[in-house]
Design an enzyme around this catalytic site. Structure first.
Site, PDB file in Angstrom:
ATOM      1  N   TYR A  17       0.820  -1.220   0.000  1.00 58.31           N
ATOM      2  CA  TYR A  17       0.000   0.000   0.000  1.00 58.31           C
ATOM      3  C   TYR A  17       0.854   1.270   0.000  1.00 58.31           C
ATOM      4  CZ  TYR A  17      -4.172  -2.811   0.615  1.00 58.31           C
ATOM      5  OH  TYR A  17      -5.188  -3.711   0.415  1.00 58.31           O
ATOM      6  N   TYR A 144     -11.781  -7.560   6.793  1.00 54.99           N
ATOM      7  CA  TYR A 144     -10.630  -7.614   5.876  1.00 54.99           C
ATOM      8  C   TYR A 144     -10.282  -9.081   5.642  1.00 54.99           C
ATOM      9  CZ  TYR A 144      -6.200  -7.292   3.607  1.00 54.99           C
ATOM     10  OH  TYR A 144      -5.202  -7.451   2.673  1.00 54.99           O
ATOM     11  N   ASP A 245     -12.587 -16.956   8.882  1.00 53.37           N
ATOM     12  CA  ASP A 245     -11.244 -16.540   8.472  1.00 53.37           C
ATOM     13  C   ASP A 245     -10.429 -16.314   9.750  1.00 53.37           C
ATOM     14  OD1 ASP A 245      -8.965 -15.188   7.754  1.00 53.37           O
ATOM     15  OD2 ASP A 245      -9.948 -13.768   6.408  1.00 53.37           O
ATOM     16  N   LYS A 274      -0.670 -16.760   8.160  1.00 56.85           N
ATOM     17  CA  LYS A 274       0.153 -15.924   9.044  1.00 56.85           C
ATOM     18  C   LYS A 274       1.018 -16.732  10.024  1.00 56.85           C
ATOM     19  CE  LYS A 274      -2.552 -11.680   8.696  1.00 56.85           C
ATOM     20  NZ  LYS A 274      -1.589 -10.690   8.249  1.00 56.85           N
TER      21      LYS A 274
HETATM   22  N1  PMP Z   1      -7.583 -12.615   6.236  1.00 59.52           N
HETATM   23  C1  PMP Z   1      -7.255 -11.903   7.314  1.00 59.52           C
HETATM   24  C2  PMP Z   1      -8.184 -11.891   8.504  1.00 59.52           C
HETATM   25  C3  PMP Z   1      -6.063 -11.163   7.334  1.00 59.52           C
HETATM   26  O1  PMP Z   1      -5.754 -10.418   8.415  1.00 59.52           O
HETATM   27  C4  PMP Z   1      -5.217 -11.215   6.203  1.00 59.52           C
HETATM   28  C5  PMP Z   1      -3.902 -10.450   6.158  1.00 59.52           C
HETATM   29  N2  PMP Z   1      -3.796  -9.319   6.912  1.00 59.52           N
HETATM   30  C6  PMP Z   1      -5.596 -11.984   5.109  1.00 59.52           C
HETATM   31  C7  PMP Z   1      -6.785 -12.687   5.160  1.00 59.52           C
HETATM   32  C8  PMP Z   1      -4.744 -12.061   3.870  1.00 59.52           C
HETATM   33  O2  PMP Z   1      -3.581 -12.775   4.094  1.00 59.52           O
HETATM   34  P1  PMP Z   1      -2.302 -12.542   3.179  1.00 59.52           P
HETATM   35  O3  PMP Z   1      -1.837 -11.150   3.415  1.00 59.52           O
HETATM   36  O4  PMP Z   1      -1.338 -13.592   3.650  1.00 59.52           O
HETATM   37  O5  PMP Z   1      -2.728 -12.774   1.766  1.00 59.52           O
END
Ligand code: PMP
Length: 429
Positions: A17, A144, A245, A274
């Site tokens: 970003y 997100y 998620d 993560k």
């Molecule tokens: N879902 C959530 C809840 C996240 O916090 C993130 C990354 N911040 C993602 C999906 C996307 O993961 P990545 O950046 O490894 O593509």
């Protein structure tokens, strides 16, 4: 790193970003160990970010390093089509055992965003296979889920600038974000708009997708677990799938191994990423129930239509399996609880500061929401001067340190945040 390297970086390399014409400064990091990052000029910064929720065991961990070295000497990578290998099997055995019971069929992919794409595709294929195609997802505002197009289509429409992608992004259903906070009394009215939206579109919705309990990058908001119990019930009643998620919340960050455990529910599909590899390599997993997996497999396609080149990368699987062993053997609950208590006692007094709108703490996550957006460049420079690595955004200054952080290191992070919110120069009015 030379000044020329930094100039090259500025002129040729995109960072997350950022602008190519007005890039914010970047800080050269040359090594990391424990809970510290070392800058090229030798300065050490206490890490308050765990490299975006990932490095839960700290950096340069001898066991994680050894697991990768051992695997490199056998094979770094081999294709997953028609082949399997010990690290993938070992990792998936652990994932099936650790995650809530009905989840048992694992799809390995490269990143969190792809895990979300995979989960969405599973839901679409599930309904297609049932002969009742459904294409819409119901989610919350302020969510997100990643930066790829499918994931972006379920991110908060304002934060993800859906206006920019109009006509290109599928249009999903957005309920207002939960207002009832994690520690608030449950408010029956909070869920009414969500329930109405689901009722109005019950025949179209393939799945509800949400970040359980903690809405991360979309606002760092913590909501009441009763939400999840209600949504689970509504989904069961309507036969709608529930996708959790847990990419940010998984592996202990909120004080439970998975945030769904705060509500005692299991989703039909769970996304992990993560911290899966302890922050060493990129890897994600999407885990489905047997019912979802079998329904997809018995459908017209006869298989699940996804298979990335680096699927099940052995190096990433080996270090992930070791990271999960490390987590199981550690006292992570006690560590997270200790961090939570220190964050509460250190951050809550900041509530009275003029610049502060709210303080929220859950598990090893501490959030200071400010009244005005931060001046990112100025505040980042200040934090580096203070010897800490904290990356604020918008109106949020937050801490989510590695679980192995010492009380002294955490005190240094908290003191830097406290000093920052005292200074109006760091905020844009
Ligand atoms: N879902 C959530 C809840 C996240 O916090 C993130 C990354 N911040 C993602 C999906 C996307 O993961 P990545 O950046 O490894 O593509």
């Amino acid at each position: 790193m030379t000044p020329a390297d930094l100039t090259f970086d500025q002129q040729h390399i995109w960072h997350p970003y950022t602008s190519m014409t007005r890039p914010l400064p970047v800080y050269p990091v040359v090594s990391a160990a424990g809970c510290e990052l070392q800058l090229a000029d030798g300065r050490l910064l206490v890490d308050g970010m765990s490299s975006w929720w990932a490095a839960i065991h700290g950096y340069h961990h001898p066991r994680l390093n050894q697991a990768m070295k051992n695997q490199i000497d056998r094979m770094s990578h081999v294709m997953f089509g028609g082949i399997t290998h010990p690290p993938a099997v070992a990792l998936c055995q652990k994932l099936v055992a650790m995650t809530p019971d009905p989840l048992e069929c694992v799809f390995l992919a490269d990143s969190g965003s792809v895990a979300v794409e995979v989960a969405m595709k599973m839901a679409l294929q599930y309904w297609h296979a049932k002969g009742q195609p459904r294409q819409r997802f119901l989610t919350f505002r302020n969510g997100y889920h990643g930066d790829t197009f499918g994931a972006m289509s379920i991110c908060d429409p304002d934060n993800s600038m859906h206006s920019l992608w109009q006509g290109y992004l599928p249009e999903h259903l957005f309920a207002p974000a939960p207002q009832c906070g994690f520690e608030d009394d449950w408010d029956e009215m909070d869920i009414v708009p969500f329930a109405r939206l689901m009722a109005a579109h019950r025949q179209e919705i393939a799945a509800v997708i949400l970040e359980p309990v903690v809405q991360g990058a979309g606002g760092m908001r913590f909501y009441h677990p009763e939400w999840l119990r209600r949504i689970r019930k509504m989904c069961d009643r309507e036969g709608i799938l529930l996708i959790a998620d847990e990419i940010a919340t998984g592996f202990g960050r909120t004080g439970k191994l998975f945030a769904c455990e705060h509500a005692g529910i299991a989703p039909d599909i769970m996304c992990l990423g993560k911290a899966l590899t302890g922050g060493t390599m990129t890897l994600s997993a999407t885990i489905a129930t047997r019912d979802v997996a079998e329904t997809i497999s018995n459908g017209e396609a006869g298989c699940f239509m996804h298979g990335p080149t680096f699927m099940g990368n052995p190096l990433a699987c080996a270090v992930a399996a070791e990271s999960l062993s490390l987590l199981e053997e550690s006292h992570w609950q006690a560590q997270v609880l200790t961090i939570e208590e220190q964050l509460k006692s250190g951050l809550r007094p900041l509530r009275d500061c003029e610049q502060v709108a709210d303080i929220r703490v859950l598990g090893a996550i501490g959030v200071v929401e400010t009244r005005h957006p931060v001046d990112m460049g100025a505040l980042q420079a200040f934090f580096v001067e203070q010897g800490v690595w904290i990356r604020p955004f918008g109106r949020l200054i937050y801490l989510m340190p590695p679980y192995v952080i010492t009380p002294e290191q955490l005190a240094k992070l908290i003191a830097a945040v406290a000093a920052a919110v005292e200074n109006p120069a760091f905020f844009r009015r």
